[in-house]
Design an enzyme around this catalytic site. Structure first.
Site, PDB file in Angstrom:
ATOM      1  CB  SER A 275      -8.384   0.676   5.603  1.00 32.18           C
ATOM      2  OG  SER A 275      -9.132   1.848   5.476  1.00 32.18           O
TER       3      SER A 275
ATOM      4  CB  SER B 188      -8.290   3.573   2.719  1.00 30.34           C
ATOM      5  OG  SER B 188      -7.374   3.000   3.644  1.00 30.34           O
TER       6      SER B 188
ATOM      7  CE  LYS C  39      -3.982   1.924   2.609  1.00 32.74           C
ATOM      8  NZ  LYS C  39      -4.826   1.764   3.812  1.00 32.74           N
TER       9      LYS C  39
HETATM   10  N1  GLN Z   1     -13.196   3.972   6.281  1.00 35.80           N
HETATM   11  C1  GLN Z   1     -12.543   4.446   7.476  1.00 35.80           C
HETATM   12  C2  GLN Z   1     -12.175   5.891   7.321  1.00 35.80           C
HETATM   13  O1  GLN Z   1     -12.460   6.428   6.319  1.00 35.80           O
HETATM   14  C3  GLN Z   1     -11.358   3.585   7.789  1.00 35.80           C
HETATM   15  C4  GLN Z   1     -10.145   3.917   7.044  1.00 35.80           C
HETATM   16  C5  GLN Z   1      -8.968   3.077   7.411  1.00 35.80           C
HETATM   17  O2  GLN Z   1      -9.095   2.050   8.071  1.00 35.80           O
HETATM   18  N2  GLN Z   1      -7.802   3.545   7.018  1.00 35.80           N
HETATM   19  O3  GLN Z   1     -11.614   6.501   8.179  1.00 35.80           O
END
Ligand code: GLN
Length: 487
Positions: A180, A156, A81
């Site tokens: 995410s 994400s 990532k």
């Molecule tokens: N969807 C969550 C957010 O937007 C989690 C994101 C993540 O785990 N990096 O904050």
């Protein structure tokens, strides 16, 4: 027609490379070919490192030819990532603000993978600074779901999930602050693990919300997830929140089954209104979670519903704590120290112009929400209150882990949704995280295991939750679910 690929598992690739039945060079060539064949439609990568990967593979083959020992992931293609630092390789967080920045050091996880013989094939796309649930908040355009390119891969870590889901590579790394890793794993039909907070070093992971962020693997099999976690996990003195304890042996736990384990289905996340479930968990997803519970029961576990009232307060608490920490972490992007600089008549104007131009809409929204929640006068009502909820959740989950070895829920309330379906209203995007957020707030581990498909034929993941450092037990249940999903 898009070509379809099915990568062999990391375990089998490494075995073949080590015993000389295949070369790392051939494995990497095949992986790069598969990545490139689908990249036009998936947009899973910010950068494909074909040349570097081929050089690294050749070095592994040379070591083997010279009789030197190679690691447990010898020749295994991995994707990283793009919020994890890689020496000499651009790291963007899918943000314009990091344009042109090249880290002078690598994240501990990247170093550990390389030391184990894994070969990095590229840096994957994400929601900018890991803020989002669909990978649509990327400055480089959205990634797509490998099973249906009109749909999102989740987020994400959408690029990391998509490339493993496409069968192009067997392993990728993601980061999980509120879901995410697990949510995109669920939407792309792969295994995704959010380890215990502190099990995997965050050194070199670009911070979003430091008290919640944790790195973990995406893989096609449960055994591969165990293997990769054993490689990347364990104490790291460069991360002060790293747990100074030896890694549990996960691979050994895999075959132990679930006979005699007590597993609780979280009522509030069951999708069943008569049990007090939150709204929005789709019936086809709830049915798969129920089928998973039945499979665990058939394998000898005792299953019970358990009410954890604080679990539903995770979402509002998270959307105060995570933005608060983000507003502080992202203050460093000022046009001076990193990446993009926009002109201005004085330093302050230059700072403002760089941030205005460099950050996308969602990142700005989080910075404003977080700054507001931390403002004196509002601090107690918002940030302070959210921290109290967090403590309540930790206490409540810990109390339940006195009676249960593991907990169970769906991973994502729905299967993959259409691109653009939720971009107009941030709240509809945030509710995707309702099942995954509790484990981030408590610091406890959780993983998503593919368990069949929904009414639309798209993958559904089931979430296994465990107490702190409970990964070995968690993997026992995951292995049983994986086996049950095969039949
Ligand atoms: N969807 C969550 C957010 O937007 C989690 C994101 C993540 O785990 N990096 O904050």
């Amino acid at each position: 027609m898009t070509e379809s690929f099915q990568t062999p598992s990391a375990t089998s690739i490494a075995a073949g490379v080590r015993d000389g039945s295949q070369s790392a060079a051939d494995v990497i060539d095949a992986a790069i070919g598969a990545v490139e064949a689908r990249e036009g439609e998936l947009n899973a990568y910010n950068l494909v490192l074909a040349d570097d990967a081929r050089t690294a593979a050749a070095a592994i083959d040379q070591k083997i030819a010279a009789g030197e020992t190679v690691g447990p992931l010898a020749g295994v293609p991995v994707a990283i990532k793009d919020n994890m630092c890689t020496t000499g390789v651009a790291t963007t967080c899918s943000s314009k603000i990091l344009e042109g920045w090249v880290p002078p050091y690598s994240a501990t996880v990247v170093e550990r993978l390389a030391a184990a013989g894994a070969v990095m094939v590229g840096k994957t796309n994400l929601d900018e600074f890991a803020m989002g649930s669909s990978t649509e908040n990327s400055a480089f355009g959205p990634s797509k779901n490998p099973h249906d390119i009109t749909k999102v891969p989740g987020g994400s870590s959408g690029g990391s999930a998509a490339t493993v889901g496409a069968g192009a590579v067997p392993v990728s790394l993601g980061s999980d602050t509120g879901g995410s890793i697990r949510q995109p794993a669920s939407l792309c039909g792969v295994v995704g693990v959010k380890p215990t907070y502190g099990m995997v070093s965050r050194y070199g992971l670009i911070a979003f919300a430091s008290s919640l962020d944790q790195i973990g693997p995406f893989t096609t099999t449960v055994a591969d997830a165990a293997l990769v976690l054993e490689v990347i996990g364990g104490h790291d003195p460069r991360d002060s929140t790293s747990i100074p304890e030896p890694m549990p042996n996960l691979t050994e736990a895999l075959g132990k089954g679930v006979d005699g384990l007590r597993i609780g289905i979280i009522s509030e996340l069951s999708g069943d209104p008569s049990l007090g479930s939150v709204e929005g968990i789709a019936p086809d997803v709830a049915a798969r979670a129920a089928a998973a519970a039945a499979a665990l029961e058939a394998a000898g576990a005792s299953i019970e519903h358990v009410s954890i009232p604080s679990s539903v307060h995770g979402l509002p608490a998270y959307y105060l704590i995570a933005p608060a920490e983000a507003s502080s972490n992202l203050a460093r992007y000022d046009g001076v120290r990193y990446g993009l600089r926009s002109d201005g008549p004085n330093a302050l104007a230059m700072n403002a112009a760089s941030r205005t131009e460099g950050f996308g809409e969602e990142v700005k929204r989080r910075i404003m929400l977080g700054t507001y929640a931390l403002t004196s006068g509002y601090y107690d009502a918002y940030y302070g209150q959210a921290q109290k909820v967090r403590t309540l959740m930790i206490d409540e989950f810990n109390a339940h882990y006195q009676n249960f070895d593991l907990l169970l829920s769906p991973t994502s309330p729905t299967t993959a949704f259409e691109l653009d379906a939720k971009t107009a209203d941030p709240m509809t995007m945030y509710v995707n995280d309702v099942c995954t957020i509790p484990s981030n707030l408590t610091g406890q581990p959780a993983m998503s295991v593919p368990f069949g498909v929904g009414d639309d034929g798209m993958p559904v993941g089931v979430q296994v939750l465990a107490p702190m450092m409970g990964e070995a037990t968690m993997f026992r249940a995951a292995a049983v679910l994986e086996e049950a999903a095969r039949v």
